[in-house]
Design a protein around this motif. Sequence first.
Motif, PDB file in Angstrom:
ATOM      1  N   ASN A 123      12.288  62.611  43.105  1.00  0.00           N
ATOM      2  CA  ASN A 123      11.942  63.893  42.467  1.00  0.00           C
ATOM      3  C   ASN A 123      10.925  64.713  43.266  1.00  0.00           C
ATOM      4  O   ASN A 123       9.997  65.289  42.699  1.00  0.00           O
ATOM      5  CB  ASN A 123      11.420  63.667  41.049  1.00  0.00           C
ATOM      6  CG  ASN A 123      12.533  63.298  40.094  1.00  0.00           C
ATOM      7  OD1 ASN A 123      13.603  62.875  40.535  1.00  0.00           O
ATOM      8  ND2 ASN A 123      12.323  63.470  38.820  1.00  0.00           N
ATOM      9  N   ARG A 138      14.437  58.440  41.566  1.00  0.00           N
ATOM     10  CA  ARG A 138      15.106  59.378  42.487  1.00  0.00           C
ATOM     11  C   ARG A 138      14.095  60.273  43.225  1.00  0.00           C
ATOM     12  O   ARG A 138      14.414  61.374  43.634  1.00  0.00           O
ATOM     13  CB  ARG A 138      16.120  60.216  41.710  1.00  0.00           C
ATOM     14  CG  ARG A 138      17.322  59.380  41.279  1.00  0.00           C
ATOM     15  CD  ARG A 138      18.395  60.235  40.651  1.00  0.00           C
ATOM     16  NE  ARG A 138      17.932  60.822  39.403  1.00  0.00           N
ATOM     17  CZ  ARG A 138      18.689  61.599  38.628  1.00  0.00           C
ATOM     18  NH1 ARG A 138      19.933  61.868  38.994  1.00  0.00           N
ATOM     19  NH2 ARG A 138      18.213  62.096  37.508  1.00  0.00           N
ATOM     20  N   PHE A 176       3.114  59.880  38.243  1.00  0.00           N
ATOM     21  CA  PHE A 176       4.462  59.337  38.058  1.00  0.00           C
ATOM     22  C   PHE A 176       5.131  59.080  39.404  1.00  0.00           C
ATOM     23  O   PHE A 176       4.991  59.870  40.341  1.00  0.00           O
ATOM     24  CB  PHE A 176       5.337  60.351  37.295  1.00  0.00           C
ATOM     25  CG  PHE A 176       5.292  60.195  35.805  1.00  0.00           C
ATOM     26  CD1 PHE A 176       6.104  59.256  35.174  1.00  0.00           C
ATOM     27  CD2 PHE A 176       4.464  60.985  35.020  1.00  0.00           C
ATOM     28  CE1 PHE A 176       6.080  59.118  33.791  1.00  0.00           C
ATOM     29  CE2 PHE A 176       4.428  60.857  33.651  1.00  0.00           C
ATOM     30  CZ  PHE A 176       5.238  59.920  33.020  1.00  0.00           C
ATOM     31  N   ARG A 195       2.077  61.530  46.332  1.00  0.00           N
ATOM     32  CA  ARG A 195       1.893  62.613  45.365  1.00  0.00           C
ATOM     33  C   ARG A 195       1.257  62.076  44.074  1.00  0.00           C
ATOM     34  O   ARG A 195       0.440  62.752  43.440  1.00  0.00           O
ATOM     35  CB  ARG A 195       3.248  63.256  45.062  1.00  0.00           C
ATOM     36  CG  ARG A 195       3.177  64.410  44.083  1.00  0.00           C
ATOM     37  CD  ARG A 195       4.525  65.048  43.866  1.00  0.00           C
ATOM     38  NE  ARG A 195       5.449  64.138  43.188  1.00  0.00           N
ATOM     39  CZ  ARG A 195       6.722  64.447  42.917  1.00  0.00           C
ATOM     40  NH1 ARG A 195       7.208  65.612  43.291  1.00  0.00           N
ATOM     41  NH2 ARG A 195       7.497  63.580  42.298  1.00  0.00           N
ATOM     42  N   PHE A 200       9.166  58.247  40.488  1.00  0.00           N
ATOM     43  CA  PHE A 200      10.504  58.170  39.893  1.00  0.00           C
ATOM     44  C   PHE A 200      11.479  57.432  40.804  1.00  0.00           C
ATOM     45  O   PHE A 200      11.304  57.376  42.019  1.00  0.00           O
ATOM     46  CB  PHE A 200      11.047  59.588  39.652  1.00  0.00           C
ATOM     47  CG  PHE A 200      10.176  60.413  38.752  1.00  0.00           C
ATOM     48  CD1 PHE A 200      10.264  60.287  37.374  1.00  0.00           C
ATOM     49  CD2 PHE A 200       9.253  61.310  39.274  1.00  0.00           C
ATOM     50  CE1 PHE A 200       9.462  61.052  36.541  1.00  0.00           C
ATOM     51  CE2 PHE A 200       8.451  62.071  38.458  1.00  0.00           C
ATOM     52  CZ  PHE A 200       8.554  61.943  37.083  1.00  0.00           C
ATOM     53  N   HIS A 204       8.240  56.577  29.099  1.00  0.00           N
ATOM     54  CA  HIS A 204       8.080  57.991  28.744  1.00  0.00           C
ATOM     55  C   HIS A 204       7.020  58.182  27.657  1.00  0.00           C
ATOM     56  O   HIS A 204       6.262  59.161  27.664  1.00  0.00           O
ATOM     57  CB  HIS A 204       9.427  58.584  28.293  1.00  0.00           C
ATOM     58  CG  HIS A 204      10.411  58.683  29.414  1.00  0.00           C
ATOM     59  ND1 HIS A 204      11.785  58.531  29.232  1.00  0.00           N
ATOM     60  CD2 HIS A 204      10.242  58.897  30.746  1.00  0.00           C
ATOM     61  CE1 HIS A 204      12.384  58.669  30.403  1.00  0.00           C
ATOM     62  NE2 HIS A 204      11.475  58.888  31.328  1.00  0.00           N
TER      63      HIS A 204
END
Lengths: 365, 233
Positions: free
Chosen positions: B96, B94, B90, B157, B92, B52
Amino acid sequence: MLHLVAANIRQRPLRMLISVLGVALGVNLVMLFTGLASGMAKDLERRSSNVRAEILFTRPGSMQLTSSTASLDVRYVERLKAIDGVADATPVILYVTQGSAGFGFERLEGIEWKSFAAMNRMSITEGRAPSAANEVIVDATKQRNDNLQINQEIKLFGDKSYRVVGVYQPESGARIKMTLAAMQDALEAAGKSTYILVKARDGVTAEELAQRLEAELPGNKIQLTRDISTNFERSVPFLGTFLRVLVALSAIVSTLVIMLAMYTTITERTREIGTLKALGASRGFIIWTIEQEALLISVIGLVIGFITAFVAGAAIERFSGLIFEYSWRWALVAVAIGLFGGALGALYPATRAANLDAVEALAYE
Amino acid sequence: MKTILRAENLYKTYRVGSVDVHALRDVSLEVEEGEFVAIMGPSGCGKSTLLHLLGGLLQPTSGRITVDEEDLSAASDAARTDIRRRKIGFVFQRFNLFPTLTAEGNLRLAEQIQSKNNTDDATRRTEVLKLLRLEDKMKHKPMELSGGEQQRVAVARAIITNPALILADEPTGNLDSENSAIVLNMLQELNYRFNQTIVMITHNPEAAAMCRRIVYMRDGQITTPAVSVQISG
């Protein structure tokens, strides 16, 4: 960005529908109430403008918006005719009763047809003038709204039957007229009237004549007929305030509905907002996305609100005889309320979303 | 070789009630352009906090982070967001993805965030989805895709905006072994074919083994010097 906005709106159709209806309700309130107020005032103004007499002579306090009294002696007619500058005078009893549809008001007039028609250049277009105590004539609007036929019976003064014997034009004053004698009989007000219409001789202005009447017959109320519609607005002194309160309430309803809808949406989409932040969406981007969603809902609500207001207004007009006249000014106010309410309602949830901590939002379950 | 990511003497301390929790202590890391680095370590060792911080989602208590020569640690929240928009992608655990958008719609949204002038490059989206073997899933929404396919869309993405650095947070954590292998192979392919720099957090030693370098963490610190791993195949 619009594809995201549209997709989000489609995701929760019921919530979107409720939000849209909230905005539409606000538009409905504004358009119907202002349309009704304007329609009725303009209708009265139109009908008043067909009264050719310049002066309305009456007793103080005898005519109110929803009531009137027959307290003026008809012998004033001869006294008025004797005054220099008066061409003619004709007595009228005005009676205000409950509307035929069960709500609103209905105004009836008792007149001496010949002198009244001559003074106001009126004529019978169908049937004949009233003569018997149970006969009335109506204007074309009343005939159309109530689908009245010649010789049809109608109930007035509660349960008393009257027969429609004619249709007159142009529209002027009350839509239902009977003879002065019939009205005096119905009200047990023999020899009385509510007001006397006074026509000035050529070359005599309304103001001059009013001054003469005031000098000759002091203590009475002398009103210029051209001021009647103005007086109607004055007789409902809080109408303007009422409309402004209504507009404010509409704005509050629209704002709250959008705020609640968007707040719930934002809570549901917390992780998506975290993702937007991770993708590099700025605070402005997030706020604008949510605002766009609210504005789209508002625009749909406005369209539905205008359509339903016009349809409801037409239906009420058709079945009750109430008249709606919509103005661009109030339509723009309704648009402003819808859009501003939507934007303002979404602003808090949108700002809250934009201020979310990205890491916490991404971890949101 | 150009240094894409430089973290120097990073500290991150959280205040929990009246207690200071030191999530990161004196962490330094350099990642060169074209590297594929795995960060491994037990739960709670500070991997996610580090990721992060590297992505500008958090600010270090002290220390310095530069991404493609732009200083993240000294930047305001808005400036960090802007650097993230231009430089970082990014992925992730899950996925997202936006559930209301199709695979292509998710890519388009990332494009729109990245380009302030509303770029709409359908050809580029098709190319990227084709690269990840998702060309026949363009119009599918996430719920209509398998977990592996969703994660491939998430990777698509992340790369659609040509970021200098991809940060992947347990990208195979929600996938079965078959789909994990597919996603990891794709990340590896991106790294090899396009010299894409990737930093990936993982618990999975097999996943870490596919990287060029593994960094181990424990108790908020990097415990071993960078280890080079020979890529097989």
